[in-house]
Motif scaffolding. Structure first.
Motif, PDB file in Angstrom:
ATOM      1  N   UNK A 100     -13.077   4.904   6.701  1.00  0.00           N
ATOM      2  CA  UNK A 100     -13.759   3.618   6.508  1.00  0.00           C
ATOM      3  C   UNK A 100     -12.942   2.694   5.618  1.00  0.00           C
ATOM      4  N   UNK A 101     -11.881   3.220   4.988  1.00  0.00           N
ATOM      5  CA  UNK A 101     -11.037   2.400   4.131  1.00  0.00           C
ATOM      6  C   UNK A 101      -9.710   3.103   3.904  1.00  0.00           C
ATOM      7  N   UNK A 102      -8.708   2.322   3.518  1.00  0.00           N
ATOM      8  CA  UNK A 102      -7.368   2.821   3.218  1.00  0.00           C
ATOM      9  C   UNK A 102      -6.914   2.236   1.886  1.00  0.00           C
ATOM     10  N   UNK A 103      -6.211   3.035   1.102  1.00  0.00           N
ATOM     11  CA  UNK A 103      -5.628   2.553  -0.149  1.00  0.00           C
ATOM     12  C   UNK A 103      -4.261   3.182  -0.315  1.00  0.00           C
ATOM     13  N   UNK A 104      -3.219   2.363  -0.264  1.00  0.00           N
ATOM     14  CA  UNK A 104      -1.859   2.854  -0.420  1.00  0.00           C
ATOM     15  C   UNK A 104      -1.299   2.521  -1.784  1.00  0.00           C
ATOM     16  N   UNK A 105      -0.469   3.414  -2.297  1.00  0.00           N
ATOM     17  CA  UNK A 105       0.222   3.183  -3.562  1.00  0.00           C
ATOM     18  C   UNK A 105       1.665   2.825  -3.247  1.00  0.00           C
ATOM     19  N   UNK A 118      -2.367  -3.923  11.005  1.00  0.00           N
ATOM     20  CA  UNK A 118      -1.733  -5.175  10.589  1.00  0.00           C
ATOM     21  C   UNK A 118      -0.365  -5.329  11.261  1.00  0.00           C
ATOM     22  N   UNK A 119       0.418  -4.243  11.270  1.00  0.00           N
ATOM     23  CA  UNK A 119       1.721  -4.218  11.921  1.00  0.00           C
ATOM     24  C   UNK A 119       1.748  -3.129  12.984  1.00  0.00           C
ATOM     25  N   UNK A 227      -4.858  -9.527  11.148  1.00  0.00           N
ATOM     26  CA  UNK A 227      -5.821  -9.141  10.111  1.00  0.00           C
ATOM     27  C   UNK A 227      -6.117  -7.642  10.200  1.00  0.00           C
ATOM     28  N   UNK A 228      -6.380  -6.986   9.083  1.00  0.00           N
ATOM     29  CA  UNK A 228      -6.642  -5.549   9.133  1.00  0.00           C
ATOM     30  C   UNK A 228      -7.886  -5.230   9.955  1.00  0.00           C
ATOM     31  N   UNK A 229      -7.783  -4.170  10.759  1.00  0.00           N
ATOM     32  CA  UNK A 229      -8.894  -3.765  11.607  1.00  0.00           C
ATOM     33  C   UNK A 229      -9.927  -2.926  10.889  1.00  0.00           C
ATOM     34  N   UNK A 230      -9.599  -2.471   9.688  1.00  0.00           N
ATOM     35  CA  UNK A 230     -10.547  -1.781   8.820  1.00  0.00           C
ATOM     36  C   UNK A 230     -10.162  -2.095   7.387  1.00  0.00           C
ATOM     37  N   UNK A 232      -8.587  -2.454   4.050  1.00  0.00           N
ATOM     38  CA  UNK A 232      -7.385  -1.977   3.386  1.00  0.00           C
ATOM     39  C   UNK A 232      -7.441  -2.508   1.961  1.00  0.00           C
ATOM     40  N   UNK A 233      -7.700  -1.621   1.007  1.00  0.00           N
ATOM     41  CA  UNK A 233      -7.762  -2.029  -0.391  1.00  0.00           C
ATOM     42  C   UNK A 233      -6.336  -2.087  -0.909  1.00  0.00           C
ATOM     43  N   UNK A 234      -5.879  -3.261  -1.257  1.00  0.00           N
ATOM     44  CA  UNK A 234      -4.496  -3.421  -1.673  1.00  0.00           C
ATOM     45  C   UNK A 234      -4.281  -2.882  -3.081  1.00  0.00           C
ATOM     46  N   UNK A 235      -3.217  -2.108  -3.239  1.00  0.00           N
ATOM     47  CA  UNK A 235      -2.845  -1.637  -4.558  1.00  0.00           C
ATOM     48  C   UNK A 235      -2.188  -2.706  -5.404  1.00  0.00           C
ATOM     49  N   UNK A 236      -1.987  -3.890  -4.845  1.00  0.00           N
ATOM     50  CA  UNK A 236      -1.386  -4.994  -5.592  1.00  0.00           C
ATOM     51  C   UNK A 236      -2.439  -5.987  -6.079  1.00  0.00           C
ATOM     52  N   UNK A 237      -3.415  -6.296  -5.240  1.00  0.00           N
ATOM     53  CA  UNK A 237      -4.475  -7.224  -5.639  1.00  0.00           C
ATOM     54  C   UNK A 237      -5.715  -6.507  -6.144  1.00  0.00           C
ATOM     55  N   UNK A 238      -5.823  -5.194  -5.894  1.00  0.00           N
ATOM     56  CA  UNK A 238      -7.004  -4.396  -6.255  1.00  0.00           C
ATOM     57  C   UNK A 238      -8.257  -4.941  -5.564  1.00  0.00           C
ATOM     58  N   UNK A 239      -8.071  -5.439  -4.349  1.00  0.00           N
ATOM     59  CA  UNK A 239      -9.169  -5.998  -3.558  1.00  0.00           C
ATOM     60  C   UNK A 239      -8.809  -5.827  -2.084  1.00  0.00           C
ATOM     61  N   UNK A 240      -9.787  -6.000  -1.192  1.00  0.00           N
ATOM     62  CA  UNK A 240      -9.470  -5.887   0.233  1.00  0.00           C
ATOM     63  C   UNK A 240      -8.417  -6.890   0.669  1.00  0.00           C
ATOM     64  N   UNK A 241      -7.478  -6.441   1.485  1.00  0.00           N
ATOM     65  CA  UNK A 241      -6.455  -7.321   2.030  1.00  0.00           C
ATOM     66  C   UNK A 241      -7.122  -8.368   2.909  1.00  0.00           C
ATOM     67  N   UNK A 242      -6.795  -9.625   2.675  1.00  0.00           N
ATOM     68  CA  UNK A 242      -7.383 -10.700   3.458  1.00  0.00           C
ATOM     69  C   UNK A 242      -6.509 -11.018   4.672  1.00  0.00           C
ATOM     70  N   UNK A 243      -7.085 -11.745   5.617  1.00  0.00           N
ATOM     71  CA  UNK A 243      -6.318 -12.170   6.793  1.00  0.00           C
ATOM     72  C   UNK A 243      -5.154 -13.060   6.376  1.00  0.00           C
ATOM     73  N   UNK A 244      -5.363 -13.901   5.347  1.00  0.00           N
ATOM     74  CA  UNK A 244      -4.304 -14.792   4.875  1.00  0.00           C
ATOM     75  C   UNK A 244      -3.157 -13.992   4.265  1.00  0.00           C
TER      76      UNK A 244
END
Length: 333
Positions: A100-105, A118-119, A227-230, A232-244
């Motif tokens: 239901x979510x992904x978090x990469x370091x 996304x890619x 845009x992410x299909x599920x 993706x909690x970004x390890x850089x923003x500490x929030x869900x990756x946005x379409x932008x």
């Protein structure tokens, strides 16, 4: 260890994948799965094929007892971490587990971006190779893990030695070039702080890499990011990756020089309903961090690494993955 594995009668929880980055690599990582697990092998071969001629060299060094290029070199650690994270994510999906979510370091965020749609894998592999070949020309340096808060370390920082990652409340990674990183580390040890070198010959997440990292913007601009299909909690923003953000070449190209905010990102991931955290990559570094989170300590969320903590023989790696599969398919919602 507490809450590492689900226990009999435990409530099924939605799975969230943790994908590790620089520092998690070690010789022989996950090689016991290659040629044995069909999905893992096919996924790894997808990456090597997308790299073209360098792919065979990377694969051969990964599988060799005496690689031609050391595992900690940027052209090996980064691309192989990406490969193994992606291949294990695909393997988990083949078990019928839908995260239901992904978090990469760090570089794990690129693998997460492929798994989230996304890619494409071929685009991401080429972008990764472009990244590592650029960074290979960077200054000598590295990273050091310090058992302290970022605020404690502020008086010791310099323009080129910075907080590269905030992994846990009292686990901070400093990054920078030599000899300055070594000088800062010596001063911290004199104060009595525990410091441990992170395996890397490149000062990842330090501003000294910014000029090299920025050169990758045209390569990112040339691919069709989606845009992410599920989530993706970004390890850089500490929030869900946005379409932008997903469509922004500057966002992606800046990552090697930007600080990682893993603990705040984990906070975001675990702020709501319970999660079955699954570490999809070599080692158990992210699992060790996640076990300290209040949501895990309280039993609301659980942690399950897929691979051994360090080097293991092929049988141990396979047995560990098989055991993890049994637990995960039984206790993931």
């Amino acid at each position: 260890m507490t809450n590492t594995m689900p226990v009999t009668g435990a409530e099924p929880l939605p799975a969230a994948l943790l994908l590790p980055g620089q520092g998690a690599q070690h010789p022989g990582m996950a090689t016991g799965l290659y040629g044995h697990d069909e999905v893992f092998t096919e996924a790894a071969d997808e990456v090597f094929a997308a790299l073209g001629a360098p792919g065979a060299e990377v694969r051969d060094d990964w599988l060799a007892e005496r690689p031609g290029v050391p595992m900690d070199h940027v052209t090996r650690s980064q691309i192989l971490l990406f490969t193994i994270d992606y291949a294990l994510g695909r393997t988990v999906g083949s078990w019928g587990v839908r995260p239901v979510a992904l978090l990469g370091h760090s570089v794990g965020e690129m693998a997460a971006a492929v798994l989230a749609g996304v890619f494409t894998l071929s685009d991401a592999a080429r972008l990764m190779w472009d990244r590592v070949t650029r960074l290979a020309g960077g200054p000598a340096g590295g990273m050091v893990a310090v058992a302290a808060t970022p605020d404690t370390l502020t008086p010791y920082l310099r323009d080129d030695v910075v907080v590269g990652a905030h992994n846990a409340p009292r686990q901070t990674i400093l990054a920078g070039p030599e000899p300055h990183l070594g000088e800062v580390t010596a001063a911290l040890r004199e104060r009595g702080l525990v410091c441990r070198a992170v395996p890397s010959s490149t000062p990842f997440h330090s501003p000294v890499l910014a000029p090299l990292a920025a050169g990758a913007e045209p390569a990112f601009a040339a691919v069709g990011a989606r845009p992410p299909g599920l989530p993706l909690i970004s390890g850089y923003s500490a929030a869900p990756l946005t379409a932008e953000q997903a469509a922004d070449p500057v966002w992606w190209s800046s990552h090697p020089a930007a600080p990682v905010r893993f603990w705040p990102a984990l906070d975001h991931l675990l702020s709501g309903a319970g999660r079955q955290l699954v570490e999809c990559g070599p080692g158990r570094g992210l699992s060790a961090i996640a076990r300290r989170h209040p949501a895990v300590l309280a039993g609301r969320s659980r942690v399950l690494p897929l691979l051994p903590a360090g080097p293991s023989d092929a049988a141990g790696t396979r047995d560990g993955l098989a055991a993890a599969r049994e637990l995960l398919t039984a206790y993931a919602a």
